[in-house]
Design an enzyme around this catalytic site. Structure first.
Site, PDB file in Angstrom:
ATOM      1  N   HIS A 475       0.842  -1.207   0.000  1.00 16.75           N
ATOM      2  CA  HIS A 475       0.000   0.000   0.000  1.00 16.75           C
ATOM      3  C   HIS A 475       0.874   1.254   0.000  1.00 16.75           C
ATOM      4  O   HIS A 475       0.708   2.141  -0.847  1.00 16.75           O
ATOM      5  CB  HIS A 475      -0.911  -0.016   1.235  1.00 16.75           C
ATOM      6  CG  HIS A 475      -1.794   1.186   1.364  1.00 16.75           C
ATOM      7  ND1 HIS A 475      -3.120   1.170   1.027  1.00 16.75           N
ATOM      8  CD2 HIS A 475      -1.536   2.451   1.796  1.00 16.75           C
ATOM      9  CE1 HIS A 475      -3.646   2.372   1.230  1.00 16.75           C
ATOM     10  NE2 HIS A 475      -2.697   3.169   1.706  1.00 16.75           N
ATOM     11  N   GLU A 476       1.802   1.318   0.960  1.00 17.73           N
ATOM     12  CA  GLU A 476       2.647   2.512   1.060  1.00 17.73           C
ATOM     13  C   GLU A 476       3.573   2.643  -0.150  1.00 17.73           C
ATOM     14  O   GLU A 476       3.875   3.755  -0.591  1.00 17.73           O
ATOM     15  CB  GLU A 476       3.449   2.496   2.368  1.00 17.73           C
ATOM     16  CG  GLU A 476       2.602   2.528   3.627  1.00 17.73           C
ATOM     17  CD  GLU A 476       1.565   3.634   3.646  1.00 17.73           C
ATOM     18  OE1 GLU A 476       1.793   4.699   3.027  1.00 17.73           O
ATOM     19  OE2 GLU A 476       0.499   3.448   4.268  1.00 17.73           O
ATOM     20  N   HIS A 479       1.819   4.415  -2.906  1.00 15.89           N
ATOM     21  CA  HIS A 479       1.940   5.869  -2.760  1.00 15.89           C
ATOM     22  C   HIS A 479       3.315   6.329  -3.253  1.00 15.89           C
ATOM     23  O   HIS A 479       3.439   7.364  -3.915  1.00 15.89           O
ATOM     24  CB  HIS A 479       1.802   6.269  -1.288  1.00 15.89           C
ATOM     25  CG  HIS A 479       0.407   6.299  -0.775  1.00 15.89           C
ATOM     26  ND1 HIS A 479      -0.609   6.981  -1.399  1.00 15.89           N
ATOM     27  CD2 HIS A 479      -0.152   5.749   0.347  1.00 15.89           C
ATOM     28  CE1 HIS A 479      -1.727   6.847  -0.697  1.00 15.89           C
ATOM     29  NE2 HIS A 479      -1.477   6.106   0.361  1.00 15.89           N
ATOM     30  N   HIS A 482       3.520   6.695  -6.885  1.00 17.51           N
ATOM     31  CA  HIS A 482       2.824   7.906  -7.309  1.00 17.51           C
ATOM     32  C   HIS A 482       3.787   9.096  -7.259  1.00 17.51           C
ATOM     33  O   HIS A 482       3.749   9.985  -8.117  1.00 17.51           O
ATOM     34  CB  HIS A 482       1.620   8.148  -6.384  1.00 17.51           C
ATOM     35  CG  HIS A 482       0.543   8.980  -6.982  1.00 17.51           C
ATOM     36  ND1 HIS A 482      -0.616   9.285  -6.302  1.00 17.51           N
ATOM     37  CD2 HIS A 482       0.430   9.613  -8.177  1.00 17.51           C
ATOM     38  CE1 HIS A 482      -1.386  10.044  -7.061  1.00 17.51           C
ATOM     39  NE2 HIS A 482      -0.776  10.260  -8.200  1.00 17.51           N
TER      40      HIS A 482
END
Length: 684
Positions: A475-476, A479, A482
């Site tokens: 999940h991290e 990010h 991104h």
């Protein structure tokens, strides 16, 4: 202090212009921030007093470029305040936060500056601007118009006072939660009281006790200590003790946050009203994909309607199982309590799927999972990660990487900080020390960081992750991608500078790879034998993916609804934080309420972080990610054409265009809730 010797105010003569942590001392921060404000103020004055007619370059682009020195210093400081803080750093934060808040207000309440921005904005239809330039102009104009530029002098002064107080209160809120977390320890000398706990948890607790010069075992409220205890400890009274401590953080203790919660909620409402909005949620949501509190409420209620029957069925099944299981062990269980939830859910999951985290953990050595997520990034986006000791670190635990593109050019710098320690707040997050933008023909590349709190290695075994920790890492890292793959002209629109209900799409979509055989085979190897995770385990992971999904959905919805409850209406009549919270939770909570506990007082996402009136975005982004991943499943999870499309339309574009436009350009249509409900097993 001689500012000429302050490393934060010099050019960083380091590898790739990275932060020179070895030279930075705590005494450098306050003077550097104050000087940074002074430099930024001069830059703003130059724009304001420019004798030339306002245009896009000399006003809008100049504003986007201003404050670079200040931004560089504050990103380092506040990242350390989250990941490596102490009393001195917290004291500095208390001193500088009001000054930073005041400076921010000096910009948006600067009448002459707003006049220049407005003049350019009013010509927007006649200017030949790209989509990105139009977005930047719109964002800069709203930065002023939405934050008080049209207020009277009296109202502007009132706004300044509100913002100054809010900056102090949110800091104090976070400090109280961290202090309350650190204040609790449960020291157990008798190993017999710890029946049920796996060897890994016992070893970690023994290491923690030794680090405090104690015998036996030490348990804390840090997630790698708390979660295994609540999941495996047979001793119900000790589970209760841990649960009550966790659920009462910063509530009716020396770090009590009740007054802070009420004051923050009321000040946010007062601020929104001053700016012409019905509530803080109305103010926030105007700039989100979900445009209004009503839309969010309808969205959450729609999912609640579909999830609650499944959750009630799961709760009844868990209750029956727990009572039956307790009877066999001569334990009287009159009703299921919150401190029973994880324990019996794990037992039921083991019975239904013959799967538990202790079986899986040997296949998820932290280093292997990191290598796996790097390999997935390589296959999807052509990135390679070179571990380096040349980049300075703020703590020995941090691992640093130079990230390269497929053609060998620099992509970014990546910091990985994976283990809990006293000065680090709980949870996991992505942040950056430097952003991305284009300047004088150069593509300035970002410095990105992931900060997590995973189980530490012990003297006999490496860091082995639970499957939940694996999905957290992915999940991290979503990010982080991104940030790494950002490619925009202007820094104010780059990377994760997007709507908060869009920012979770890249992170949540990457979690899907954790459930796919093709991806698991890249990294899920036994840490001792090298054996690949058995196919039957992969099938069980997928089969168990929707285990208690109804209850999990209700939990997420309850947090989103609590957030909207605090921020979607006038909170001035609220006297009792717990009683108010209880009213909201009555719609979603199937477990009995517990006296002496309160979630709001430690709900850092909404009272300290940036998720106020935005917690719903996790669920909102689940709709997007389920819909997006369907395309990857259809084309192949490593299909480069689909990955390129996702990169070009989502990951690289930041906030340059309307998020729904970017999404539909990738997917071909707007997202549908059906994909999420189907994946969650909430509909056939």
């Amino acid at each position: 202090m001689n500012l000429n010797n302050n490393p934060l105010l010099q050019e960083f003569s380091t590898v790739l212009d990275t932060a020179p942590f070895s030279k930075i001392r705590e005494i450098h921060f306050e003077p550097a921030i104050l000087k940074g404000i002074e430099i930024a103020r001069e830059e703003i004055d130059q724009i304001t007093n420019n004798a030339e007619t306002p245009n896009f370059e000399n006003t809008i682009v100049a504003l986007d470029s201003s404050g670079e020195t200040l931004g560089r210093i504050t990103s380092i400081f506040f990242n350390l305040n989250n990941a490596e803080t102490n009393d001195n750093i917290q004291e500095i934060a208390r001193k500088v936060s009001p000054k930073l808040s005041a400076f921010g207000n000096d910009i948006v309440l600067n009448e002459q500056l707003f006049k220049r921005v407005k003049e350019v904005y009013e010509q927007k239809d006649s200017l030949e601007l790209t989509a990105e330039q139009k977005t930047l102009l719109d964002k800069q104009y709203k930065r002023f118009s939405r934050n008080g530029a049209n207020l009277s002098e009296y109202e502007k002064e009132k706004l300044r006072k509100i913002d100054e107080e809010l900056s102090q209160l949110t800091l104090q809120f976070g400090e109280n939660v961290l202090a309350a977390t650190n204040a609790f320890e449960m020291h157990i000398a008798d190993k017999d009281l710890l029946a049920g706990l796996p060897d890994s948890a016992l070893e970690a607790a023994a290491d923690a006790a030794r680090s405090k010069n104690k015998d036996g075992y030490l348990f804390t409220l840090d997630y790698p200590s708390y979660i295994p205890f609540m999941t495996y400890a047979d001793n119900r009274e000790l589970r209760k003790k841990m649960s009550l401590a966790f659920s009462s953080k910063a509530y009716k203790d020396e770090f009590d946050n009740q007054e802070n919660v009420l004051r923050i909620a009321n000040l946010r409402h007062e601020r929104a009203q001053l700016l012409g909005y019905d509530s803080h949620a109305h103010f926030i949501l105007e700039e989100r994909m979900a445009k209004s509190p009503q839309m969010v409420t309808d969205f959450l209620s729609d999912i609640l309607e579909k999830a609650k029957p499944a959750a009630e069925k799961e709760f009844a099944e868990l209750t029956a199982f727990a009572k039956n299981h307790a009877d066999k062990n001569n334990v009287t269980l009159n009703r299921l309590e919150k401190w029973d939830a994880a324990y019996y859910a794990e037992k039921l999951k083991q019975e239904k799927f013959d799967l538990d985290d202790e079986k899986l953990k040997p296949y998820f050595k932290l280093e292997n999972v990191i290598d796996g997520v790097f390999e997935i990034a390589k296959r999807l986006y052509g990135l390679t990660f070179e571990k380096t000791e040349e980049i300075e670190k703020y703590h020995p635990d941090v691992i640093t990487y130079i990230v390269k593109n497929e053609d060998g050019s620099l992509n970014s710098v990546f910091y990985g900080d994976f283990f809990p320690r006293k000065g680090k707040r709980n949870g996991a997050w992505m942040t950056s020390f430097k952003g991305q933008w284009h300047e004088e023909g150069k593509n300035i590349r970002p410095h990105v960081s992931n900060v997590c709190n995973f189980t530490k290695p012990t003297s006999t075994r490496p860091s082995l992750l639970t499957f939940n920790e694996v999905t957290t890492l992915f999940h991290e890292f979503g990010h982080a991608l991104h940030g790494m793959l950002a490619d925009t002209q202007y820094r104010g629109l780059s990377g994760t500078s997007v709507s908060w209900d869009f920012v979770e799409l890249p992170s949540q979509v990457l979690e899907n790879w954790c459930y796919e055989k093709e991806a698991l085979e890249l990294f899920a190897h036994h840490y001792e034998t090298g054996e690949l995770i058995p196919q039957e385990y992969i099938e069980k992971i997928k089969a168990a993916a929707n285990f208690n999904e109804g209850l999990q959905t209700l939990r997420q919805l309850s947090f989103g609804m609590l957030d909207m409850s605090w921020h979607g209406q006038d909170p001035s009549e609220i006297q009792d934080v717990k009683a108010y919270e209880r009213k909201t939770f009555d719609k979603t909570d199937l477990y009995p309420d517990i006296d002496g506990t309160c979630m709001s007082t430690s709900f850092g996402h909404i009272f300290q972080g940036g998720y106020s009136a935005g917690y719903y975005s996790y669920k909102w982004a689940e709709v997007l990610d389920a819909d997006a991943f369907e395309l990857f499943k259809e084309k192949g999870i490593f299909n480069r054409e689909t990955a390129d499309k996702f990169r070009e339309n989502v990951l690289s574009k930041g906030g340059t265009e309307d998020p729904m436009l970017l999404y539909t350009r990738f997917r071909g249509s707007e997202p549908k809730i059906d994909a999420l409900l189907k994946r969650a097993g909430l509909v056939a």
